[in-house]
Design a protein around this motif. Structure first.
Motif, PDB file in Angstrom:
ATOM      1  N   GLU A  48     -19.026  42.041  55.133  1.00 30.51           N
ATOM      2  CA  GLU A  48     -20.328  41.398  55.698  1.00 30.51           C
ATOM      3  C   GLU A  48     -21.229  42.515  56.560  1.00 30.51           C
ATOM      4  OE1 GLU A  48     -17.115  37.582  55.719  1.00 30.51           O
ATOM      5  OE2 GLU A  48     -17.129  39.958  56.061  1.00 30.51           O
ATOM      6  N   TYR A  53     -13.316  40.054  53.695  1.00 31.95           N
ATOM      7  CA  TYR A  53     -14.793  39.379  53.378  1.00 31.95           C
ATOM      8  C   TYR A  53     -14.319  38.064  53.646  1.00 31.95           C
ATOM      9  CZ  TYR A  53     -18.409  37.382  51.085  1.00 31.95           C
ATOM     10  OH  TYR A  53     -19.737  36.635  50.654  1.00 31.95           O
ATOM     11  N   PHE A  54     -15.094  37.321  54.432  1.00 28.71           N
ATOM     12  CA  PHE A  54     -14.544  36.064  54.904  1.00 28.71           C
ATOM     13  C   PHE A  54     -13.128  35.883  55.421  1.00 28.71           C
ATOM     14  CE2 PHE A  54     -18.044  34.211  52.362  1.00 28.71           C
ATOM     15  CZ  PHE A  54     -18.976  34.096  53.157  1.00 28.71           C
TER      16      PHE A  54
END
Length: 145
Positions: free
Chosen positions: A78, A116-117
Motif C-alpha cells: 500500500e 498487502y491488506f
C-alpha cells in the motif's frame, strides 16, 4: 525491459480485459495471442498499463530486491502504491502489474517481505482470482525468462 515479458504481460492483460470498456474485442484477441503490435499499442496508449508504469514499477521492485536497507523502509505494498499514484500510476494498474510480477516468481524477497491488506509471508498477495475470477490461466503467461 525484456521483450518476452512485455508480450506475456500483454497476453495477461488480454485475458483479464474481457470486461473492460476501454478496449475493443479485437484488441483483446490480439493481446491474448501475444501480438507485438497490440502489446505496443496497449503500452503506448496506456489504456490499462503504459510502458512508463511498467518500467517504473519493475525498476523499483528490482531496487528493493537488491537493497535490504531500501526494502526495510517499506512495510506494505500500500505504501509503494500510494507513492506510485503520485507518479500517475493508478491503483488498478499497480495491482495488474504486481499480480503479473508475483506470479512470474520475480522479486521473491520483496513479495515475501511486504504485506498487502495485512497478508504477510509466502502467501499470494495479488491473487489471480481477484482479477479473473475462477478461469485458469496457462502458466506461459508468467514464464517469460
Amino acid at each position: 525491459m525484456h521483450e518476452k515479458m512485455k508480450i506475456n504481460l500483454g497476453k495477461f492483460i488480454g485475458e483479464i480485459s474481457t470486461v473492460s470498456e476501454e478496449i475493443s474485442q479485437s484488441q483483446i484477441e490480439e493481446l491474448k495471442i501475444g501480438s507485438v503490435s497490440a502489446v505496443d499499442d496497449e503500452l503506448t496508449k496506456g489504456r490499462l498499463v503504459s510502458d512508463f508504469n511498467l518500467k517504473l514499477i519493475v525498476g523499483l521492485m528490482h531496487k528493493l530486491e537488491q537493497d535490504k536497507r531500501l526494502l526495510s523502509k517499506y512495510n506494505s505494498f500500500e505504501q509503494l502504491m500510494s507513492e506510485w499514484e503520485f507518479s500517475g500510476v493508478s491503483e488498478g494498474t499497480s495491482i495488474v502489474i504486481l499480480t503479473f510480477l508475483e506470479h512470474s516468481g520475480l522479486f521473491p524477497k520483496t513479495f515475501s517481505t511486504l504485506s498487502y491488506f495485512q497478508v504477510l509471508g509466502e502467501q499470494e498477495k495479488f491473487a489471480l482470482e481477484d482479477l479473473i475470477g475462477n478461469r485458469n490461466l496457462e502458466s506461459n503467461f508468467f514464464n517469460w525468462r
